[in-house]
Design an enzyme around this catalytic site. Structure first.
Site, short mmCIF file in Angstrom:
data_model
loop_
_atom_site.label_atom_id
_atom_site.label_comp_id
_atom_site.label_asym_id
_atom_site.label_seq_id
_atom_site.Cartn_x
_atom_site.Cartn_y
_atom_site.Cartn_z
N LYS A 39 0.84 -1.20 0.00
CA LYS A 39 0.00 0.00 0.00
C LYS A 39 0.88 1.25 0.00
O LYS A 39 2.09 1.18 0.20
CB LYS A 39 -0.92 0.01 1.22
N TYR A 265 14.50 31.84 1.99
CA TYR A 265 13.38 32.57 2.57
C TYR A 265 13.63 32.93 4.03
O TYR A 265 14.14 32.12 4.80
CB TYR A 265 12.11 31.74 2.47
#
Length: 382
Positions: A39, A265
């Site tokens: 999965k 940033y």
């Protein structure tokens, strides 16, 4: 999926390591079916390539979370048995039958709704695994009476096959009595009814730590890919698992920050002296998270600090002067003792190794290694 890619960041996936780990579980439980859990895109590795390689190495049964994941495997030629561990909307039941996928029965009400939605055109069998809630508190039936009633409903329909029963351990990767109590509760409930072909309860931790002779199948997930579910499990077992994932980026540019200059940033890093930096074309959109600022990566054997904020698509590293564009940088390593191991990265991210792997996004090309052979999967260029 394309075998081309046009960026300098990618994952290396060692398929031989995955096959070796599968063999570990086959050896630990020689009389049980190893239901390989693929999965979440095989925990980030790529479910199609992993499932195909596992089939070549003896896998006969896979488990996924959703029907979409199961259909993806079918569309790419995976013919082995597949069980959906999650809940399928009852309206989509015909799709599961069409693709020969076994489903989880989480409740009596779900089963009744599912039966209503089987069209008269469907003549194929529908395989069902009943989920028992023995302490996890999520999906599943909690009492023996309801469990017996669900079996009786299934037996009323020739098209339905009671193929399996299972539960899920909540604390198998930790010390304590809860797992033993869950296992006993599971046995008690299953013993009160007819037994199906598959009885399973062991996840990776349960498969590594417990024998569970009552069961005839196991469901290893994270450990198939070479990772222990917890430090406790790693310390308790003598089994050697092989980590299978590397995350690599190549330097795209180097430059020098002068004293007083900042980068990225927020200007959270300011150079105090002339500083050589390398720009890596990878960021939090790829699964290398902002919190990795201040961690270290391997550049030509040097441990180099990630400086400034990790951006969506770029990461900045303080490097020795001799580093140049094109040099390879290891952000996640496939050696357990490496400073870039999945476990070290998970600790930095305040999470678990599962999440680190699952966060590695689909835009990263996966390069699969099988001995001397090399295969590339790029999901963006289908």
């Amino acid at each position: 999926m394309s075998d081309k890619y046009y960026r300098s960041a990618y994952m290396n996936v060692d398929l031989n390591a995955v096959a070796s780990n599968f063999k570990v579980f086959s050896t630990l439980h020689p009389n049980k079916t190893v239901m390989a859990v693929v999965k979440a895109n095989a925990y980030g590795l790529g479910s199609v390539k992993v499932a195909r390689h596992l089939m070549e190495n003896g896998a006969t049964f896979f488990a996924v979370a959703t029907l979409d994941e199961a259909i993806e495997l079918r569309m790419h030629g995976i013919t082995a048995k597949i069980l959906v561990l999650g809940v399928l909307p009852a309206k989509d039941i015909d799709k599961a039958i069409q693709h020969r996928v076994a489903l989880t029965v989480p409740s009596k009400q779900w089963l009744k709704e599912a039966i209503k939605n089987i069209s008269g055109e469907q003549e194929k069998k529908l395989w069902l695994h009943i989920k028992l809630d023995t302490g996890m508190g999520r999906l599943g039936i909690k009492d023996t009476k309801t469990y017996q009633e669900v079996i009786e409903i299934i037996q009323q329909y020739e098209q339905l096959v009671f193929e399996g029963v299972f539960t899920h351990f909540a604390c198998a990767d930790e010390p304590g009595d809860m797992t033993t109590e869950q296992y006993q509760r599971f046995k008690d409930m299953v013993n009160e009814a007819i037994k199906p072909e598959y009885i399973h309860c062991q996840n990776s931790a349960g498969s590594l730590l417990m024998d569970c002779q009552f069961c005839n199948a196991i469901r290893p997930g994270i450990s198939l890919y070479g990772y222990y579910p917890s430090e406790y499990v790693q310390q308790k077992v003598k089994v050697h698992l092989k980590p299978s994932v590397q995350l690599i980026a190549n330097v795209v540019q180097t430059k020098t920050l002068q004293a007083g200059e900042s980068v990225s940033y927020g200007a959270t890093y300011t150079a105090t002296d002339p500083t050589t930096i390398a720009l890596l074309p990878i960021g939090y959109a790829d699964g290398y998270l902002r919190i990795m600022q201040g961690s270290f990566v391997n550049v030509n054997g040097h441990q180099c600090e990630v400086i400034g904020r990790v951006c969506m698509d770029q990461t900045i590293v303080k490097v020795p002067d001799q580093v140049k564009a094109g040099d390879s940088v290891i952000l996640i390593d496939n050696h357990r003792e490496s400073p870039q191991s999945v476990e070290v990265v998970a600790e930095k991210q305040h999470t678990i190794n599962y999440e680190v792997l699952c966060n590695l996004s689909r835009r990263l090309p996966r390069i699969y290694h099988d001995g001397d052979q090399r295969f590339v999967t790029n999901e963006l260029l289908k």
